[in-house]
Design a protein around this motif. Sequence first.
Motif, PDB file in Angstrom:
ATOM      1  N   LEU A  29       0.834  -1.198   0.000  1.00 18.67           N
ATOM      2  CA  LEU A  29       0.000   0.000   0.000  1.00 18.67           C
ATOM      3  C   LEU A  29       0.873   1.254   0.000  1.00 18.67           C
ATOM      4  O   LEU A  29       0.686   2.149  -0.829  1.00 18.67           O
ATOM      5  N   TYR A  33       1.188   3.957  -3.033  1.00 18.72           N
ATOM      6  CA  TYR A  33       0.335   5.112  -2.742  1.00 18.72           C
ATOM      7  C   TYR A  33       1.007   6.365  -3.298  1.00 18.72           C
ATOM      8  O   TYR A  33       2.166   6.648  -3.025  1.00 18.72           O
ATOM      9  N   THR A 155      -6.078  -4.668  -0.198  1.00 18.10           N
ATOM     10  CA  THR A 155      -5.031  -3.665  -0.426  1.00 18.10           C
ATOM     11  C   THR A 155      -5.294  -2.859  -1.692  1.00 18.10           C
ATOM     12  O   THR A 155      -5.245  -1.626  -1.671  1.00 18.10           O
ATOM     13  N   LEU A 159      -5.987   1.077  -1.969  1.00 21.36           N
ATOM     14  CA  LEU A 159      -5.004   1.844  -2.742  1.00 21.36           C
ATOM     15  C   LEU A 159      -5.676   2.648  -3.848  1.00 21.36           C
ATOM     16  O   LEU A 159      -5.360   3.820  -4.054  1.00 21.36           O
ATOM     17  N   ASN A 163      -5.517   6.689  -3.982  1.00 20.79           N
ATOM     18  CA  ASN A 163      -4.883   7.363  -5.115  1.00 20.79           C
ATOM     19  C   ASN A 163      -5.855   8.268  -5.856  1.00 20.79           C
ATOM     20  O   ASN A 163      -5.472   9.346  -6.324  1.00 20.79           O
TER      21      ASN A 163
END
Length: 169
Positions: A29, A33, A155, A159, A163
């Motif tokens: 992550l 990220y 995850t 993520l 984002n």
Amino acid sequence: MKKLGIIAIAFILASCNQTKVAYIDIEELMKDYEATKALEITLKEKQEVMAKELDSISAPFQLKVQQYYQNQRKMSAQKRAQTEQALQQEQQFLQSKQQQAAQQLQKENQEMSEVITKRVDSFVADFAKVKGYNLIFGTSGKGTVLYGDETLNVTKDILEILNVDFSKK
């Protein structure tokens, strides 16, 4: 016999109220990220600026040291001692500046990382509530969760949300 029946009923009722669980690979992550990547870029740029500043003040010092070694044989013992003391003081000043710069970068990294961590924690909590998870584990590689079915790995979902949110800024 009656106690056994009560235990069986309690077990059945407990299994009906299943806990929804997931896990997040924290290393993956944070690596992917965009906020973490931006932090790394920002810190690298600041480090380069600080390095240039330190180089600009250490270059004259290096020149003085070279001049001292070229001229030391021509100097009196007293003049040599004075020059060495002055160079030593300047070197200590430069080392102090380098240490201050390193501490400043470390402090900024820590502060910005804490902001990112709090943001991730907040998003994970919101995600868990929206998706109905009772518990989301965080793992580093496979250290904390020794085994986890990939269907429990959220995850990529987290993520993607993080984002998208980061790109709005």
